[in-house]
Motif scaffolding. Structure first.
Motif, PDB file in Angstrom:
ATOM      1  N   HIS A 174      13.197   8.694 -70.355  1.00 12.39           N
ATOM      2  CA  HIS A 174      12.095   9.839 -71.655  1.00 12.39           C
ATOM      3  C   HIS A 174      13.235   8.672 -72.455  1.00 12.39           C
ATOM      4  O   HIS A 174      12.001   8.394 -73.609  1.00 12.39           O
ATOM      5  CB  HIS A 174      12.869  11.216 -71.579  1.00 12.39           C
ATOM      6  N   GLY A 175      14.118   8.706 -73.552  1.00 12.42           N
ATOM      7  CA  GLY A 175      14.115   7.673 -73.651  1.00 12.42           C
ATOM      8  C   GLY A 175      13.461   6.236 -74.253  1.00 12.42           C
ATOM      9  O   GLY A 175      13.570   5.115 -75.002  1.00 12.42           O
ATOM     10  N   THR A 176      13.927   5.829 -72.698  1.00  9.67           N
ATOM     11  CA  THR A 176      13.615   4.088 -72.311  1.00  9.67           C
ATOM     12  C   THR A 176      12.026   3.978 -72.624  1.00  9.67           C
ATOM     13  O   THR A 176      11.974   3.103 -73.910  1.00  9.67           O
ATOM     14  CB  THR A 176      13.389   3.867 -71.137  1.00  9.67           C
ATOM     15  N   PHE A 177      11.062   5.993 -72.586  1.00 17.22           N
ATOM     16  CA  PHE A 177       9.897   5.294 -72.578  1.00 17.22           C
ATOM     17  C   PHE A 177       9.279   5.678 -74.524  1.00 17.22           C
ATOM     18  O   PHE A 177       9.165   4.489 -75.167  1.00 17.22           O
ATOM     19  CB  PHE A 177       9.446   6.459 -72.238  1.00 17.22           C
TER      20      PHE A 177
ATOM     21  N   GLY B  57      15.368   9.196 -85.051  1.00 12.51           N
ATOM     22  CA  GLY B  57      14.999  10.568 -84.983  1.00 12.51           C
ATOM     23  C   GLY B  57      14.562  11.403 -83.652  1.00 12.51           C
ATOM     24  O   GLY B  57      15.380  11.893 -83.281  1.00 12.51           O
ATOM     25  N   GLU B  58      14.239  10.949 -82.792  1.00 16.37           N
ATOM     26  CA  GLU B  58      13.480  10.796 -81.801  1.00 16.37           C
ATOM     27  C   GLU B  58      15.292  11.181 -80.791  1.00 16.37           C
ATOM     28  O   GLU B  58      15.965  11.691 -80.025  1.00 16.37           O
ATOM     29  CB  GLU B  58      12.516  10.692 -80.928  1.00 16.37           C
ATOM     30  N   ILE B  59      15.434   9.686 -80.696  1.00 18.57           N
ATOM     31  CA  ILE B  59      16.541   8.916 -79.606  1.00 18.57           C
ATOM     32  C   ILE B  59      18.120  10.162 -80.045  1.00 18.57           C
ATOM     33  O   ILE B  59      18.471  10.368 -79.351  1.00 18.57           O
ATOM     34  CB  ILE B  59      17.052   8.425 -78.994  1.00 18.57           C
ATOM     35  N   TYR B  60      18.049   9.561 -81.196  1.00 21.16           N
ATOM     36  CA  TYR B  60      19.142  10.353 -81.475  1.00 21.16           C
ATOM     37  C   TYR B  60      19.787  10.773 -82.114  1.00 21.16           C
ATOM     38  O   TYR B  60      20.912  11.732 -83.128  1.00 21.16           O
ATOM     39  CB  TYR B  60      20.323   8.439 -82.360  1.00 21.16           C
ATOM     40  N   ASN B  61      18.259  12.227 -82.160  1.00 25.68           N
ATOM     41  CA  ASN B  61      18.505  13.375 -82.542  1.00 25.68           C
ATOM     42  C   ASN B  61      18.636  13.209 -84.042  1.00 25.68           C
ATOM     43  O   ASN B  61      19.448  14.411 -84.573  1.00 25.68           O
ATOM     44  CB  ASN B  61      19.680  13.809 -82.394  1.00 25.68           C
ATOM     45  N   PHE B  62      18.463  12.654 -85.169  1.00 28.12           N
ATOM     46  CA  PHE B  62      19.145  12.658 -86.571  1.00 28.12           C
ATOM     47  C   PHE B  62      18.230  13.555 -86.989  1.00 28.12           C
ATOM     48  O   PHE B  62      18.906  14.561 -87.646  1.00 28.12           O
ATOM     49  CB  PHE B  62      18.474  11.419 -87.278  1.00 28.12           C
ATOM     50  N   TYR B  63      16.775  13.822 -86.577  1.00 23.91           N
ATOM     51  CA  TYR B  63      16.233  15.497 -87.326  1.00 23.91           C
ATOM     52  C   TYR B  63      17.010  16.564 -86.910  1.00 23.91           C
ATOM     53  O   TYR B  63      16.996  17.318 -87.565  1.00 23.91           O
ATOM     54  CB  TYR B  63      15.352  15.834 -85.875  1.00 23.91           C
TER      55      TYR B  63
ATOM     56  N   ASP C 245       9.116  20.479 -78.696  1.00 23.14           N
ATOM     57  CA  ASP C 245       9.123  21.600 -79.672  1.00 23.14           C
ATOM     58  C   ASP C 245       8.963  20.069 -80.651  1.00 23.14           C
ATOM     59  O   ASP C 245      10.072  19.864 -80.423  1.00 23.14           O
ATOM     60  CB  ASP C 245      11.009  22.274 -79.238  1.00 23.14           C
ATOM     61  N   THR C 246       7.484  19.611 -80.958  1.00 28.64           N
ATOM     62  CA  THR C 246       7.664  19.100 -81.948  1.00 28.64           C
ATOM     63  C   THR C 246       7.593  19.752 -83.688  1.00 28.64           C
ATOM     64  O   THR C 246       8.059  18.917 -84.256  1.00 28.64           O
ATOM     65  CB  THR C 246       6.792  18.210 -81.961  1.00 28.64           C
TER      66      THR C 246
END
Length: 268
Positions: A43-46, A88-94, A166-167
């Motif tokens: 998923h992260g690769t995509f 934001g998405e891969i390293y979860n900065f969100y 869960d966007t």
């Protein structure tokens, strides 16, 4: 493929500062994609591959639309894509960095207002029969930005409903007001305060999980916050755009965020 190479070559020759940022970010994304693949996180690769596609859009879209992006605007778009998709998405900065999502939505509101402003301002400058007022142009810029913001929230909600993502991030609240619990069903709001814990059960009465700290709101707080900060970004640019049309020499700062007609010298 030839057109792709030609466009990339033209891009590399015309904008040194943008190219530097583009090359660095592309290299970082490729390294991230390899790391995600090694870890088995496809998923992260995509997401990394998707980010690479997004990264070339600001390079090709201006040529298709026959406009030119100022270097400052182009760099901000590149950084925005990297900040949203990779950090934001891969390293979860969100989740790990407070207000990361808020910052990005504010910037998005500002940038989209600049793009909306340009759509009308280019027409206004290059037409002999049309002469629009600064207030009208600023209003269109504001409405364009808010429309993009609303459509983005539609997309997030659709992804959450269709693919159970869960966007639209959840929010813990300790007070709710709802007519659903009105025993008389007279549309009177029942207020529940000081919620300390929410317990979830399945259809057989088994406890699925307990949510400590309150009631879990699933999206509305996040959505309204995103739209509000988008509103702030749109208002800020719309005000700057208003004064820019009034006096372009005095408010040249705004030029760095406004697309221009193709053929004009890109602004640093």
């Amino acid at each position: 493929m030839t057109k792709f190479k030609q466009t990339m070559q033209e891009f590399k020759k015309s904008k040194r500062s943008s190219v530097t940022v583009f090359v660095i970010l592309r290299a970082l994304i490729i390294v991230c994609a390899v790391m995600q693949a090694i870890r088995g996180n496809f998923h992260g690769t995509f997401l990394c591959l998707f980010a690479l596609v997004l990264l070339v859009i600001p390079v090709f879209l201006p040529k298709i639309l026959k406009i030119a992006l100022p270097n400052t605007l182009e760099i901000i778009i590149f950084l925005f894509i990297f900040s949203a998709q990779i950090l934001g998405e891969i390293y979860n900065f969100y989740g790990n960095i407070p207000h990361w999502d808020t910052m990005l939505h504010t910037i998005n509101g500002f940038l989209c207002a600049g793009i909306g402003f340009a759509l009308v301002d280019l027409l206004n400058k290059n037409s002999k029969s049309i002469k629009l007022s600064p207030l009208y142009i600023s209003l269109v810029a504001f409405c364009f930005s808010m429309t993009v913001g609303v459509c983005w929230e539609f997309l997030e909600h659709s992804l959450d409903r269709l693919f159970l993502l869960d966007t639209q991030k959840d929010t813990l609240v300790t007070t709710i007001s709802t007519v659903y619990l009105d025993p008389l069903q007279d549309n009177n709001a029942v207020i529940i305060k000081d919620i300390a814990e929410t317990v979830l059960y399945d259809a057989d009465g088994n406890v699925l999980t307990a949510i400590e700290g309150g009631y879990l709101d699933i999206g509305i707080y996040d959505t309204m916050k995103d739209l509000f900060v988008n509103f702030i970004g749109a208002v800020v640019f719309s005000v700057l755009g208003f004064f820019y049309v009034k006096n372009r020499e005095k408010f040249k700062f705004s030029e760095h965020f406004i697309p221009e007609r193709a053929g004009e010298t890109p602004r640093e």
